[in-house]
Scaffold this active site. Sequence first.
Site, PDB file in Angstrom:
ATOM      1  N   LYS A 134       5.614  15.356   4.289  1.00  0.00           N
ATOM      2  CA  LYS A 134       6.044  14.262   5.373  1.00  0.00           C
ATOM      3  C   LYS A 134       7.418  13.856   5.120  1.00  0.00           C
ATOM      4  CE  LYS A 134       5.562   9.891   4.065  1.00  0.00           C
ATOM      5  NZ  LYS A 134       5.801   9.378   2.869  1.00  0.00           N
ATOM      6  N   HIS A 194      -0.527  12.562   1.397  1.00  0.00           N
ATOM      7  CA  HIS A 194      -1.258  12.559   0.040  1.00  0.00           C
ATOM      8  C   HIS A 194      -2.309  11.379  -0.124  1.00  0.00           C
ATOM      9  CE1 HIS A 194       1.543   9.460  -1.262  1.00  0.00           C
ATOM     10  NE2 HIS A 194       0.666   9.237  -2.366  1.00  0.00           N
ATOM     11  N   ASP A 241       8.017   5.449   6.873  1.00  0.00           N
ATOM     12  CA  ASP A 241       7.786   6.160   5.439  1.00  0.00           C
ATOM     13  C   ASP A 241       6.118   5.985   5.226  1.00  0.00           C
ATOM     14  OD1 ASP A 241       8.264   7.131   2.888  1.00  0.00           O
ATOM     15  OD2 ASP A 241       8.155   5.286   2.144  1.00  0.00           O
ATOM     16  N   HIS A 294       0.342   7.267   6.176  1.00  0.00           N
ATOM     17  CA  HIS A 294      -0.940   6.681   5.368  1.00  0.00           C
ATOM     18  C   HIS A 294      -1.690   5.636   6.326  1.00  0.00           C
ATOM     19  CE1 HIS A 294       1.463   9.122   2.575  1.00  0.00           C
ATOM     20  NE2 HIS A 294       1.947   8.189   2.130  1.00  0.00           N
TER      21      HIS A 294
HETATM   22  C1  BG6 Z   1       4.997   7.934  -0.365  1.00  0.00           C
HETATM   23  C2  BG6 Z   1       6.119   7.295   0.357  1.00  0.00           C
HETATM   24  O1  BG6 Z   1       4.352   8.566   0.797  1.00  0.00           O
HETATM   25  O2  BG6 Z   1       3.925   7.089  -0.849  1.00  0.00           O
HETATM   26  C3  BG6 Z   1       6.744   6.316  -1.055  1.00  0.00           C
HETATM   27  O3  BG6 Z   1       6.920   7.908   0.647  1.00  0.00           O
HETATM   28  C4  BG6 Z   1       5.487   5.473  -1.628  1.00  0.00           C
HETATM   29  O4  BG6 Z   1       7.686   5.642  -0.597  1.00  0.00           O
HETATM   30  C5  BG6 Z   1       4.536   6.534  -2.056  1.00  0.00           C
HETATM   31  O5  BG6 Z   1       6.201   4.965  -2.782  1.00  0.00           O
HETATM   32  C6  BG6 Z   1       3.336   5.655  -2.617  1.00  0.00           C
HETATM   33  O6  BG6 Z   1       2.355   6.562  -3.056  1.00  0.00           O
HETATM   34  P1  BG6 Z   1       0.869   5.854  -3.770  1.00  0.00           P
HETATM   35  O7  BG6 Z   1       0.099   7.432  -3.908  1.00  0.00           O
HETATM   36  O8  BG6 Z   1       1.761   5.543  -5.260  1.00  0.00           O
HETATM   37  O9  BG6 Z   1       0.539   4.900  -3.248  1.00  0.00           O
END
Ligand code: BG6
Length: 511
Positions: free
Chosen positions: A171, A201, A258, A263
């Site tokens: 992304k 992810h 973002d 997510h």
């Molecule tokens: C990413 C974002 O997709 O997810 C980031 O681009 C963010 O800005 C990150 O910090 C957070 O991932 P996780 O797995 O630590 O919640």
Amino acid sequence: MTEPSPNPLRDPQDRRLPRIAGPSSLVIFGVTGDLSRKKLMPAVYDLANRGLLPPGFSLVGFARRDWADEDFAQVVHDAVKEHARTPWREEVWNQLAEGFRFVPGEFDDDDAFERLKATIAELDEVRGTGGNYAFYLSIPPKFFAPVVGQLKEHGLAQAAGASWRRVVVEKPFGRDLTTARQLNAVVSEVFPSESVFRIDHYLGKETVQNILAFRFANAMFEPVWNSHYVDHVQITMAEDIGIGGRAGYYDEIGAARDVIQNHLLQLVALVAMEEPIAFDARSLRVEKQKVLSAVALPGRLDQHSARGQYAAGWQGGTPVQGYLQEQDIPASSTTETYAALRLDVETRRWGGVPFYLRTGKRLGRRVTEVAVSFKRAPHLPFSETATESLGQNALVMRIQPDEGVTLRFGAKVPGTGSGTELRDVNMDFAYGGAFVESSPEAYERLILDVLLGDPPLFPRHEEVELSWQILDPVIAHWATQGRPEQYDAGGWGPTCADQMLARDGRTWRRP
Ligand code: BG6
């Protein structure tokens, strides 16, 4: 006569058989970036360490660096030492490192892509990778099209015979609906849709997959999972970190693009979807798409959306600077580092149940959770004073950290006093307490799924488009609103976000 018992070594359905990738190789574009070092390289090592990669697995880095294979190996080594989840094992490393190659070059350099082609041919020869390649685009979106074009031009996208070529796209998939469509057009011209793996992810996280297990493997929650019982849903993804070294990326993107576009909307889809007829990619996507199609924005975005930008403050006992003082962020930036939004899912199940989404950097602590708040009991046969401190029943799915599920309900405070007193208590399930296995990192699961060609955890283009359709009007509205409100680093976001919920007679949870 009794049935012969199946041979567990031959039965592909046997759960004891690990899913081991077949002969294959991963080519990472943007291998010098943060994601690559912190997540992708360690995930590759962890997979190898768990015995899930084939012996000849190879990792090819492509970037604008004047590195030899050995330099690349050193970078992977350091990244693995620092970030891998599983213990260091020299023999695993040695075998893996034999398959490391580095191709230096620019994305518009035809010679570099010819070198990549030769490297791949050599790996097929000496490592037995079988012509199976996944190309991972861990690069800024503006390079997606040129790189995909180069893969086509140099015959790297087409597989011969039974071998496969896949492309993995990180992304953001575009920055709005129009650019997402353009990107899709470019990618789908070169790769058939079943060869395109879009990474979100969050879908690789065990606790996110557990949302569906929780809902559909149990009988007791689904009957109350609807507007008859649910008052509202709050989805929070709070981070305590700032933007780190990602100024260039982040200032262009902001919190909503973002995190909400991908997510958080995926979480909405998983929480709100109907039961899929099977747990395969097609059935899951169909149900998720239905939810995203049914999402409606509030009529008054000025009242039901909020954004903010972190100002200087304190985090973990240390002073931290504000967003506008971060290196490479222009002092006039209006990019939001906090975003909140009310959505409604217009279906029979969810009519009248608001979904509140929020995300932000430099908040009080790192926590991602889905909290389902239930309606109050229609009648309480207790004195008013007994129920003064009774809140709403809630079911909280803790995505991270302290992964687990909490059920909050009212209980009688023990005592022999004259009056009954009721108070909220928690019933808790914690992954750490219930299971001995530790959860793999999301990227381990996703990289393995790419190599296996297993698509359920990858959003399809339609989901991406629907998500932009939801978000575009919000971002367009904010663009007319001037500067975002500043909030103190280490706090819980701007006051406009609290006001947004107060208008609906509600408050944000303090996780
Ligand atoms: C990413 C974002 O997709 O997810 C980031 O681009 C963010 O800005 C990150 O910090 C957070 O991932 P996780 O797995 O630590 O919640």
